[in-house]
Design a protein around this motif. Structure first.
Motif, PDB file in Angstrom:
ATOM      1  N   ILE A  38     -10.288  -3.237  -6.553  1.00 32.39           N
ATOM      2  CA  ILE A  38      -8.821  -2.417  -6.876  1.00 32.39           C
ATOM      3  C   ILE A  38      -8.174  -2.476  -5.516  1.00 32.39           C
ATOM      4  O   ILE A  38      -8.806  -2.559  -4.352  1.00 32.39           O
ATOM      5  CB  ILE A  38      -9.415  -0.774  -6.915  1.00 32.39           C
ATOM      6  CG1 ILE A  38     -10.364  -0.674  -8.133  1.00 32.39           C
ATOM      7  CG2 ILE A  38      -8.138  -0.085  -6.870  1.00 32.39           C
ATOM      8  CD1 ILE A  38     -10.844   0.829  -8.255  1.00 32.39           C
ATOM      9  N   ASN A  39      -6.847  -2.925  -5.555  1.00 29.44           N
ATOM     10  CA  ASN A  39      -5.848  -2.944  -4.490  1.00 29.44           C
ATOM     11  C   ASN A  39      -6.026  -1.686  -3.746  1.00 29.44           C
ATOM     12  O   ASN A  39      -5.362  -0.833  -4.449  1.00 29.44           O
ATOM     13  CB  ASN A  39      -4.670  -3.423  -4.990  1.00 29.44           C
ATOM     14  CG  ASN A  39      -3.794  -3.946  -3.850  1.00 29.44           C
ATOM     15  OD1 ASN A  39      -3.698  -3.145  -2.825  1.00 29.44           O
ATOM     16  ND2 ASN A  39      -2.583  -4.751  -3.864  1.00 29.44           N
ATOM     17  N   ILE A  40      -6.337  -1.673  -2.535  1.00 24.09           N
ATOM     18  CA  ILE A  40      -6.066  -0.213  -1.667  1.00 24.09           C
ATOM     19  C   ILE A  40      -5.121  -0.434  -0.594  1.00 24.09           C
ATOM     20  O   ILE A  40      -4.935   0.686   0.104  1.00 24.09           O
ATOM     21  CB  ILE A  40      -7.517   0.054  -1.428  1.00 24.09           C
ATOM     22  CG1 ILE A  40      -7.936  -0.839  -0.446  1.00 24.09           C
ATOM     23  CG2 ILE A  40      -8.598   0.487  -2.421  1.00 24.09           C
ATOM     24  CD1 ILE A  40      -9.438  -0.537   0.558  1.00 24.09           C
ATOM     25  N   GLY A  41      -4.500  -1.341  -0.565  1.00 21.19           N
ATOM     26  CA  GLY A  41      -3.618  -1.626   0.695  1.00 21.19           C
ATOM     27  C   GLY A  41      -3.311  -3.023   0.966  1.00 21.19           C
ATOM     28  O   GLY A  41      -3.470  -4.002   0.224  1.00 21.19           O
ATOM     29  N   TYR A  42      -2.788  -3.403   2.190  1.00 21.94           N
ATOM     30  CA  TYR A  42      -2.316  -4.611   2.607  1.00 21.94           C
ATOM     31  C   TYR A  42      -2.335  -4.868   3.939  1.00 21.94           C
ATOM     32  O   TYR A  42      -2.221  -3.747   4.676  1.00 21.94           O
ATOM     33  CB  TYR A  42      -1.229  -5.040   2.039  1.00 21.94           C
ATOM     34  CG  TYR A  42       0.427  -4.461   2.389  1.00 21.94           C
ATOM     35  CD1 TYR A  42       0.905  -4.927   3.410  1.00 21.94           C
ATOM     36  CD2 TYR A  42       0.606  -3.270   1.672  1.00 21.94           C
ATOM     37  CE1 TYR A  42       1.977  -3.990   3.976  1.00 21.94           C
ATOM     38  CE2 TYR A  42       1.678  -2.494   2.390  1.00 21.94           C
ATOM     39  CZ  TYR A  42       2.318  -2.931   3.347  1.00 21.94           C
ATOM     40  OH  TYR A  42       3.289  -2.241   3.838  1.00 21.94           O
ATOM     41  N   VAL A  43      -2.234  -6.033   4.466  1.00 18.45           N
ATOM     42  CA  VAL A  43      -2.096  -6.449   5.806  1.00 18.45           C
ATOM     43  C   VAL A  43      -0.983  -7.414   5.942  1.00 18.45           C
ATOM     44  O   VAL A  43      -0.822  -8.117   4.810  1.00 18.45           O
ATOM     45  CB  VAL A  43      -3.410  -7.023   6.736  1.00 18.45           C
ATOM     46  CG1 VAL A  43      -4.473  -6.076   6.561  1.00 18.45           C
ATOM     47  CG2 VAL A  43      -4.152  -8.312   5.855  1.00 18.45           C
ATOM     48  N   GLU A  44      -0.397  -7.518   7.037  1.00 21.88           N
ATOM     49  CA  GLU A  44       0.751  -8.391   7.049  1.00 21.88           C
ATOM     50  C   GLU A  44       0.371  -9.327   8.458  1.00 21.88           C
ATOM     51  O   GLU A  44       1.176  -9.066   9.624  1.00 21.88           O
ATOM     52  CB  GLU A  44       2.251  -7.780   7.093  1.00 21.88           C
ATOM     53  CG  GLU A  44       2.733  -7.258   6.144  1.00 21.88           C
ATOM     54  CD  GLU A  44       4.063  -6.440   6.308  1.00 21.88           C
ATOM     55  OE1 GLU A  44       4.949  -7.362   6.416  1.00 21.88           O
ATOM     56  OE2 GLU A  44       3.754  -5.278   6.052  1.00 21.88           O
TER      57      GLU A  44
END
Length: 112
Positions: A38-44
């Motif tokens: 499950i996608n729980i966020g992101y980084v950049e």
């Protein structure tokens, strides 16, 4: 360009030179983070460079201290959550603001 600028200025200057190469350059690319599928966020990451065999993640800093564990953990997170079938290299570049003479090593880097 010398010392004393914020990270964003060094980011833009580095991109000017990187865009002159034949590599695929991306900036502030969103990398999703998954937990149990499950996608729980992101980084950049600041900059990603790709060629046929390598995927290079560059994280830029502009502070008065040396690269430490916090910065190393940050780049490790980016590497560990990148799903790609290439060799992944993480590089942290610190345009250290605490160096008095520009002729000294003004750019610190650490390859993870």
């Amino acid at each position: 360009i010398g010392l004393g600028f914020i990270e964003y200025i060094y980011h833009k200057a580095l991109l000017i030179d990187l865009y002159k190469t034949n590599y695929n350059i991306e900036t502030k690319k969103i990398l999703p983070i998954y937990y149990n599928g499950i996608n729980i966020g992101y980084v950049e990451p600041d900059i990603i460079i790709q060629n046929n065999t390598h995927y290079i993640i560059i994280e830029l800093k502009a502070f008065d201290k040396n690269i430490g564990k916090k910065e190393e953990l940050q780049i490790h997170k980016y590497i560990n959550h990148t799903k790609i079938n290439k060799t992944i290299i993480g590089i942290i570049i610190n345009f250290n603001q605490n160096i008095n003479n520009i002729d000294k090593k003004a750019i610190q880097y650490k390859i993870i």
